[in-house]
Design a protein around this motif. Structure first.
Motif, PDB file in Angstrom:
ATOM      1  N   ILE A  36     -10.260 -28.585  -8.671  1.00  0.00           N
ATOM      2  CA  ILE A  36     -10.080 -30.274  -8.847  1.00  0.00           C
ATOM      3  C   ILE A  36      -8.849 -30.695  -8.711  1.00  0.00           C
ATOM      4  O   ILE A  36      -8.634 -31.603  -8.563  1.00  0.00           O
ATOM      5  CB  ILE A  36     -10.419 -30.215 -10.722  1.00  0.00           C
ATOM      6  N   LEU A  37      -7.662 -29.386  -8.979  1.00  0.00           N
ATOM      7  CA  LEU A  37      -6.496 -29.950  -9.003  1.00  0.00           C
ATOM      8  C   LEU A  37      -6.749 -30.257  -7.750  1.00  0.00           C
ATOM      9  O   LEU A  37      -5.021 -30.711  -7.512  1.00  0.00           O
ATOM     10  CB  LEU A  37      -5.210 -28.673  -9.464  1.00  0.00           C
ATOM     11  N   PHE A  38      -6.950 -29.838  -6.758  1.00  0.00           N
ATOM     12  CA  PHE A  38      -6.332 -29.740  -5.335  1.00  0.00           C
ATOM     13  C   PHE A  38      -7.248 -31.435  -4.921  1.00  0.00           C
ATOM     14  O   PHE A  38      -6.457 -32.045  -4.125  1.00  0.00           O
ATOM     15  CB  PHE A  38      -6.824 -28.382  -4.126  1.00  0.00           C
ATOM     16  N   ALA A  39      -7.950 -31.229  -5.076  1.00  0.00           N
ATOM     17  CA  ALA A  39      -8.961 -33.103  -5.106  1.00  0.00           C
ATOM     18  C   ALA A  39      -7.991 -33.989  -5.623  1.00  0.00           C
ATOM     19  O   ALA A  39      -7.714 -35.287  -5.607  1.00  0.00           O
ATOM     20  CB  ALA A  39     -10.683 -33.106  -6.184  1.00  0.00           C
ATOM     21  N   ASN A  59     -22.429 -30.544  -9.416  1.00  0.00           N
ATOM     22  CA  ASN A  59     -22.292 -31.896  -8.865  1.00  0.00           C
ATOM     23  C   ASN A  59     -22.674 -32.823  -9.405  1.00  0.00           C
ATOM     24  O   ASN A  59     -22.456 -34.145  -8.701  1.00  0.00           O
ATOM     25  CB  ASN A  59     -23.566 -31.148  -7.321  1.00  0.00           C
ATOM     26  N   ASN A  60     -23.561 -32.457 -10.388  1.00  0.00           N
ATOM     27  CA  ASN A  60     -23.864 -33.083 -11.607  1.00  0.00           C
ATOM     28  C   ASN A  60     -23.077 -34.167 -11.914  1.00  0.00           C
ATOM     29  O   ASN A  60     -23.096 -34.269 -13.550  1.00  0.00           O
ATOM     30  CB  ASN A  60     -25.286 -33.149 -12.468  1.00  0.00           C
ATOM     31  N   GLY A  61     -21.136 -33.494 -12.399  1.00  0.00           N
ATOM     32  CA  GLY A  61     -20.321 -33.583 -12.624  1.00  0.00           C
ATOM     33  C   GLY A  61     -19.815 -32.919 -14.098  1.00  0.00           C
ATOM     34  O   GLY A  61     -19.587 -33.790 -15.229  1.00  0.00           O
ATOM     35  N   GLU A  72     -13.715 -34.165 -18.318  1.00  0.00           N
ATOM     36  CA  GLU A  72     -13.562 -35.313 -17.943  1.00  0.00           C
ATOM     37  C   GLU A  72     -13.325 -35.140 -16.456  1.00  0.00           C
ATOM     38  O   GLU A  72     -13.679 -35.952 -15.274  1.00  0.00           O
ATOM     39  CB  GLU A  72     -12.288 -35.998 -19.165  1.00  0.00           C
ATOM     40  N   LEU A  73     -12.742 -34.323 -16.270  1.00  0.00           N
ATOM     41  CA  LEU A  73     -11.611 -34.090 -14.835  1.00  0.00           C
ATOM     42  C   LEU A  73     -13.075 -33.860 -14.130  1.00  0.00           C
ATOM     43  O   LEU A  73     -12.667 -34.228 -12.896  1.00  0.00           O
ATOM     44  CB  LEU A  73     -10.624 -33.096 -14.678  1.00  0.00           C
ATOM     45  N   VAL A  74     -13.580 -33.080 -13.859  1.00  0.00           N
ATOM     46  CA  VAL A  74     -14.300 -32.936 -12.979  1.00  0.00           C
ATOM     47  C   VAL A  74     -15.423 -33.816 -12.685  1.00  0.00           C
ATOM     48  O   VAL A  74     -16.064 -34.066 -11.907  1.00  0.00           O
ATOM     49  CB  VAL A  74     -15.736 -31.915 -13.980  1.00  0.00           C
ATOM     50  N   ARG A  75     -15.518 -34.876 -14.068  1.00  0.00           N
ATOM     51  CA  ARG A  75     -16.477 -36.030 -14.070  1.00  0.00           C
ATOM     52  C   ARG A  75     -16.176 -36.992 -12.805  1.00  0.00           C
ATOM     53  O   ARG A  75     -16.376 -37.367 -12.052  1.00  0.00           O
ATOM     54  CB  ARG A  75     -17.306 -36.155 -15.400  1.00  0.00           C
ATOM     55  N   ILE A  78     -15.826 -35.749  -8.832  1.00  0.00           N
ATOM     56  CA  ILE A  78     -17.095 -35.683  -8.706  1.00  0.00           C
ATOM     57  C   ILE A  78     -17.328 -37.544  -8.149  1.00  0.00           C
ATOM     58  O   ILE A  78     -18.242 -37.782  -7.131  1.00  0.00           O
ATOM     59  CB  ILE A  78     -18.706 -35.210  -9.164  1.00  0.00           C
ATOM     60  N   GLU A  79     -17.061 -38.062  -9.080  1.00  0.00           N
ATOM     61  CA  GLU A  79     -17.330 -39.586  -8.844  1.00  0.00           C
ATOM     62  C   GLU A  79     -16.432 -39.743  -7.789  1.00  0.00           C
ATOM     63  O   GLU A  79     -16.910 -40.863  -7.544  1.00  0.00           O
ATOM     64  CB  GLU A  79     -17.436 -40.062 -10.213  1.00  0.00           C
ATOM     65  N   SER A  80     -15.515 -40.197  -8.014  1.00  0.00           N
ATOM     66  CA  SER A  80     -14.146 -40.147  -6.389  1.00  0.00           C
ATOM     67  C   SER A  80     -14.843 -39.768  -5.494  1.00  0.00           C
ATOM     68  O   SER A  80     -14.118 -40.239  -4.155  1.00  0.00           O
ATOM     69  CB  SER A  80     -13.104 -39.960  -6.854  1.00  0.00           C
ATOM     70  N   ASN A  81     -15.921 -38.672  -4.994  1.00  0.00           N
ATOM     71  CA  ASN A  81     -16.244 -38.273  -4.340  1.00  0.00           C
ATOM     72  C   ASN A  81     -15.031 -37.042  -3.107  1.00  0.00           C
ATOM     73  O   ASN A  81     -15.353 -36.885  -2.343  1.00  0.00           O
ATOM     74  CB  ASN A  81     -16.842 -38.989  -2.994  1.00  0.00           C
ATOM     75  N   LYS A  82     -14.265 -36.656  -4.052  1.00  0.00           N
ATOM     76  CA  LYS A  82     -13.322 -35.530  -3.719  1.00  0.00           C
ATOM     77  C   LYS A  82     -13.641 -34.378  -3.281  1.00  0.00           C
ATOM     78  O   LYS A  82     -13.399 -33.592  -2.934  1.00  0.00           O
ATOM     79  CB  LYS A  82     -11.977 -35.889  -3.749  1.00  0.00           C
ATOM     80  N   PHE A  83     -14.845 -34.220  -4.324  1.00  0.00           N
ATOM     81  CA  PHE A  83     -15.583 -32.839  -4.274  1.00  0.00           C
ATOM     82  C   PHE A  83     -16.679 -32.917  -4.448  1.00  0.00           C
ATOM     83  O   PHE A  83     -17.235 -33.488  -5.198  1.00  0.00           O
ATOM     84  CB  PHE A  83     -15.246 -32.829  -5.983  1.00  0.00           C
TER      85      PHE A  83
END
Ligand code: SAJ
Length: 427
Positions: A36-39, A59-61, A72-75, A78-83
């Motif tokens: 997440i931190l790299f994304a 994958n579902n955030g 919150e960060l995972v969501r 994932i939404e920003s398509n960076k991960f």
């Protein structure tokens, strides 16, 4: 420096302009926050996990880990398509291995996950990739175990690919903050691997980046946790001696720590978790004859749950009830986390149950489905139990309303964290 090896320069540039594709193998307590931190730092990140449930959840955030702000960060990433998360490795520029390294029954490092993660990279590994091992490992693992597996790809470390060990040092419960703020030890198998890994972590780490070789980095990580284990063993030994002496160990430590060069840690039910109770054994495994102090400290901490069970049995003998119910407050390995791995508290509960005692347990962070006995609330513990044993100092138990109710119940209390009675021997 980068002119000496053109390949290093290409990857360095890709890292500085965030075009390097980063892949994290193992999306657990360390791998997921790291990905997440790299994304967040602007990279396209791929996460790999062999557990299908983890792949689908992320994958579902969603997260499978309780860690402040992580959901919150995972969501968001994932939404920003960076991960994006997959079950098997894809091609990438940088691979981070963040898999577990547990210990076997006979206290040896189980490196099977590291080996299988490295093996899974063979089909996708390409010239000028950087492979970073974040998992905690015994000294020389990067050189003697990781590299030989990676080289089965036909690519040579230090010639075709870059390899480094960059151990994580974050505290569960504060992972996202510490991953950014803590200093970071980076040990490459050659100078260029070290520099590239340092360049990479520099994209989100605000602490100092300290460069060294892979074996020093491996040993450094083990030594940090061993230092803490030895210090906790000292506190735990003191708590047993103070119990004999009839004095309050919490006060003793508080007073001794007034000395400017003394800083004793806190006793408790023993040492749990998947790091401090494990890592010192990796040194003992390598030096079975010479690592005497380290081994003894492990044994002292491992013996503490048994000592507490004895103490509870003595309390049972002293009360007028042939079949008392014992109420346990706290099951996790430390306060305010949901993690019960290697938890001394769990060992205590299981030992009491196996001895035939009626036990009720309460932990605000643990679900019934995680343990093989049923859980209850604090009020039920206070009402239904004949002896109350506090093993974990969760915030909930330290609330004055809860503390007062417990103290006012007049029931015998065994307080292993010094929050009610200030002293293990006070009832
Ligand atoms: N504990 C005590 N008394 C104390 C402090 C801790 O009994 O005074 C017990 C805790 O209750 C727990 C265990 O020790 O059972 C370990 O807890 P912890 O909070 O000290 O450490 P961990 O295992 O959660 O995380 C450690 C950290 N290492 C150090 O502080 C040197 C962390 O920075 C590492 O990244 C982590 O291990 C890891 O992953 O290796």
């Amino acid at each position: 420096m980068w002119n000496t090896w053109e390949g290093g320069k290409v990857l360095k540039d890709k890292i500085s302009n965030r075009q390097a594709r980063i892949e994290v193998l193992g999306l657990g307590y360390i791998g997921l926050p790291t990905a997440i931190l790299f994304a967040k730092a602007g990279f396209n990140v791929t996460g790999i996990d062999v557990n299908e449930k983890v792949v689908n959840a992320v994958n579902n955030g969603k997260t499978h880990i309780v860690e402040p702000d992580l959901d919150e960060l995972v969501r968001r990433v994932i939404e920003s398509n960076k991960f994006n998360v997959y079950p098997t490795p894809q091609r990438a520029d940088v691979f981070l291995i963040c898999v577990p390294t547990p210990i076997t029954e006979d206290k040896k490092a189980d490196l099977s996950y590291v080996k299988s993660a490295a093996k899974s990279l063979i089909p996708v590994l390409e010239k000028e990739n950087l492979v970073i091992l974040e998992s905690t490992v015994p000294p020389k693992t990067t050189e003697n175990i990781l590299i030989p597996v990676l080289e089965q790809s036909g690519l040579k470390a230090g010639k075709d690919i870059y390899v480094a060990h960059c151990p994580e040092r974050v505290l569960p419960g504060k992972i996202l903050r510490e991953a950014v703020e803590n200093d970071r030890i980076i040990g490459g198998v050659d100078e260029i691997s070290t520099d590239l890994a340092a360049e990479l972590y520099n994209t989100f780490v605000k602490g100092k980046i300290i460069k060294t070789d892979a074996t020093t980095a491996e040993m450094c990580k083990l030594v940090e946790n061993t230092y803490r284990d030895i210090n906790i063993a000292f506190a735990n030994e003191l708590s047993m001696l103070c119990d004999e002496l009839g004095i309050d160990v919490w006060k003793l430590i508080e007073f001794a720590n007034k000395h400017p060069r003394v800083n004793i840690l806190q006793p408790g039910p023993g040492v749990g978790g998947h790091c401090i109770a494990v890592d010192p054994w990796f040194i003992v495994e390598k030096f079975p004859e010479d690592a005497k102090l380290i081994k003894t400290a492990r044994e002292v901490n491992d013996a503490k749950p048994g000592w507490i069970v004895n103490k509870i049995e003595k309390m049972v003998e002293s009360i007028d009830n042939a079949n008392p119910t014992i109420g346990i407050l706290g099951l996790t390995y430390k306060p305010d986390v949901d993690d019960i791995r290697e938890s001394p508290s769990l060992k205590i509960v299981n030992s009491l149950i196996s001895k035939g005692y009626e036990v009720k347990a309460c932990d605000p962070y643990v679900n019934d489905n995680k343990v093989n006995f049923s859980l209850t609330g604090v009020d039920n513990i206070i009402e239904d139990c004949d002896i109350i044993v506090l093993l974990v100092d969760h915030k909930r138990f330290k609330e004055s309303e809860v503390k007062e109710k417990i103290i006012n119940s007049g029931k015998p209390i065994l307080d292993m964290k010094g929050i009610f009675t200030k002293g293990v021997n006070n009832r």
